[in-house]
Scaffold this motif. Structure first.
Motif, short mmCIF file in Angstrom:
data_model
loop_
_atom_site.label_atom_id
_atom_site.label_comp_id
_atom_site.label_asym_id
_atom_site.label_seq_id
_atom_site.Cartn_x
_atom_site.Cartn_y
_atom_site.Cartn_z
N CYS A 16 0.72 2.78 11.22
CA CYS A 16 2.09 3.31 10.61
C CYS A 16 1.84 4.27 9.59
CB CYS A 16 3.08 2.17 10.42
SG CYS A 16 4.64 2.51 9.89
N ILE A 17 2.76 5.35 9.58
CA ILE A 17 2.51 6.27 8.54
C ILE A 17 3.85 6.50 7.94
CG2 ILE A 17 2.95 8.39 10.10
CD1 ILE A 17 0.61 9.85 8.29
N ASN A 18 4.15 6.79 6.87
CA ASN A 18 5.55 7.09 6.22
C ASN A 18 5.51 8.48 5.85
OD1 ASN A 18 3.99 7.53 3.74
ND2 ASN A 18 4.95 5.59 2.75
N ALA A 19 6.75 9.06 5.38
CA ALA A 19 7.12 10.37 5.09
C ALA A 19 6.33 10.69 3.87
CB ALA A 19 8.63 10.46 4.65
N HIS A 59 0.94 -1.09 -0.39
CA HIS A 59 -0.15 -0.02 0.05
C HIS A 59 0.93 1.37 -0.09
CE1 HIS A 59 -3.57 -2.31 0.59
NE2 HIS A 59 -3.05 -3.00 1.58
N GLY A 60 2.24 1.15 -0.60
CA GLY A 60 2.94 2.40 -0.64
C GLY A 60 3.62 2.83 0.54
N ILE A 61 3.49 2.06 1.78
CA ILE A 61 4.21 2.79 2.93
C ILE A 61 5.45 2.23 3.00
CG2 ILE A 61 3.53 0.91 4.24
CD1 ILE A 61 2.78 2.84 6.43
N GLY A 62 6.04 1.33 2.34
CA GLY A 62 7.34 0.82 2.23
C GLY A 62 8.41 1.52 1.50
N VAL A 63 7.86 2.43 0.94
CA VAL A 63 8.95 3.31 -0.08
C VAL A 63 9.51 4.24 0.50
CG1 VAL A 63 8.78 4.33 -2.47
CG2 VAL A 63 7.28 2.51 -2.07
N TYR A 64 9.06 4.93 1.58
CA TYR A 64 9.57 5.90 2.12
C TYR A 64 9.99 5.81 3.65
CZ TYR A 64 7.57 8.10 -2.20
OH TYR A 64 7.25 8.47 -3.63
N LYS A 65 10.42 6.77 4.26
CA LYS A 65 11.07 6.76 5.50
C LYS A 65 9.73 6.75 6.38
CE LYS A 65 13.17 9.38 9.18
NZ LYS A 65 14.42 8.42 9.55
N ARG A 66 9.50 5.63 7.47
CA ARG A 66 8.34 5.29 8.12
C ARG A 66 8.49 5.60 9.65
NH1 ARG A 66 9.84 1.31 5.05
NH2 ARG A 66 11.23 0.54 6.84
N SER A 67 7.28 5.73 10.18
CA SER A 67 7.14 6.25 11.65
C SER A 67 7.27 4.94 12.52
CB SER A 67 5.87 7.07 11.92
OG SER A 67 4.75 6.05 11.80
N ASN A 68 7.20 5.20 13.91
CA ASN A 68 7.05 4.10 14.74
C ASN A 68 5.44 3.42 14.43
OD1 ASN A 68 6.23 6.90 15.68
ND2 ASN A 68 5.55 5.59 17.53
#
Length: 394
Positions: free
Chosen positions: A213-216, A194-203
């Motif tokens: 979890c949310i990303n940059a 769902h696109g979350i693994g591509v960018y810097k992620r939160s805790n």
């Protein structure tokens, strides 16, 4: 007319104002202390003593209620690279305590919640265990086959409802392993990313039976351990300029963190020397937190976990990062009231206080949070006397 000898600085007042009576000057009362001093005194009392003191008189009651702290602020826990000593610091008083924890030799911290640490053996994320640094209680977990990127648990491992979730991200997928303390093995499944693994992620953050979890790039996803489902959350995509404007912010240290408070989700984007941007999830939409709300918030930001508090009068309207300041005199923080980070710098071979406004460069500050430092619930008062303490800063 009064003679000069009968006049004193304590009795001289402006025309039209009432001078303190001679009786009041001869018999001073604690009720006459300046309000700022009263609030400072009351702020050092535990809740029970604060309540007792508030019954003394009206001025004491007002001071006690104004600083009454129901919530406790977390402390910084720093793991040294060598040895068994762990440092504990109160971000308000900044007194150093050290705790010997041989049980954590050659281990690294993964997550903290409810006074518990989730650890793994250095060099092997498969060996995961719970540890309470104050009670010394250790709870083992079965071997985890997943080399995870992030991990979290829902509540204290002594609870029957505790579940541990570990996630490994790739460009296309998210592999998730779950386990309850006492289980014989982990359960693993793979889902679309769902696109979350591509960018810097939160805790990871646990809220209402889900891990978020949310990303940059602003993609928010969640995992529901009860049903074993992973999905993108149906909220509008949050685009932070700190992450998108590479020309202006590309080389600065950045961080993104999720936090939960009373069933509500908050996200904060931070960029070195810039004002942290805080958003709250309202009716499936991210809304920037107003100045009024920020005034009541205290945010504790770290690589592993982030905490929110709303009832800390002496620490409100600030963000505290899990990084020691220059010469280890305090932790890095940002004040929304002053729109400044606190800083220490060298000047003429001495240390003096300075403040950096948003936009100013400071090359010595390359990270907002350090992986070996996290926030943890404060130690019990009866344990502090048994811990090795020092009034000197290292």
């Amino acid at each position: 007319m009064a003679s000069p000898s009968s006049m004193s600085p304590a009795t001289v007042s402006r025309r039209g104002s009432r001078s303190p009576s001679k009786k009041a000057l001869m018999n001073p009362s604690f009720a006459d202390l300046p309000s700022d001093l009263l609030r400072m005194i009351m702020s050092h009392l535990v809740l029970e003593d604060n309540i007792h003191a508030s019954g003394a008189c009206k001025s004491w009651c007002e001071a006690a209620v104004s600083v009454r702290v129901v919530e406790k602020h977390p402390w910084l826990m720093c793991f040294r690279k060598r040895g068994n000593l762990v440092e504990l610091r109160d971000p308000l008083q900044w007194k150093l305590y050290t705790l010997s924890l041989p049980e954590l030799a050659e281990s690294t911290v993964c997550y903290s919640r409810d006074g518990w640490l989730l650890m793994d053996k250095t060099g092997s994320k498969k060996d995961v265990f719970f540890f309470n640094p104050f009670s010394r209680e250790l709870i083992t977990m079965p071997e985890c086959e997943l080399e995870f990127d992030t991990i979290a648990f829902s509540c204290s491992p002594t609870s029957d409802n505790c579940v541990v979730v570990a996630i490994r991200f790739t460009y296309y997928s998210a592999t998730i392993s779950t386990c309850h303390p006492g289980d014989d093995k982990w359960v693993t499944a793979t889902f679309p990313c769902h696109g979350i693994g591509v960018y810097k992620r939160s805790n990871l953050v646990y809220q209402n039976d889900r891990f978020y979890c949310i990303n940059a790039a602003g993609f928010l996803s969640n995992f529901h351990p009860s049903s074993g489902t992973w999905s993108g959350y149906c909220v509008h995509r949050l685009r932070s300029p700190y992450m998108y404007d590479r020309n202006q912010y590309g080389r600065k240290a950045k961080a993104v963190a999720l936090a939960e408070k009373e069933g509500e989700l908050f996200v904060m984007y931070a960029c070195m020397n810039e004002k942290p941007m805080v958003y709250k999830l309202v009716s499936m939409k991210w809304e920037e937190v107003s100045e009024t709300t920020l005034d009541s918030l205290t945010i504790f930001f770290s690589f592993h976990n982030s905490e929110l508090r709303t009832n800390l009068p002496w620490m409100r309207s600030k963000v505290y990062f899990s990084r020691f300041g220059y010469n280890r005199k305090r932790c890095l923080s940002y004040s929304f009231d002053k729109s400044m980070y606190n800083r220490k710098r060298r000047a003429s071979y001495s240390c003096d206080e300075s403040m950096c406004r948003p936009g100013e460069e400071s090359r010595s500050w390359i990270e907002l949070c350090r992986p070996q430092i996290l926030w943890i619930d404060p130690p019990p008062k009866n344990l502090l006397d048994l811990m090795l303490s020092s009034s000197h800063n290292n």
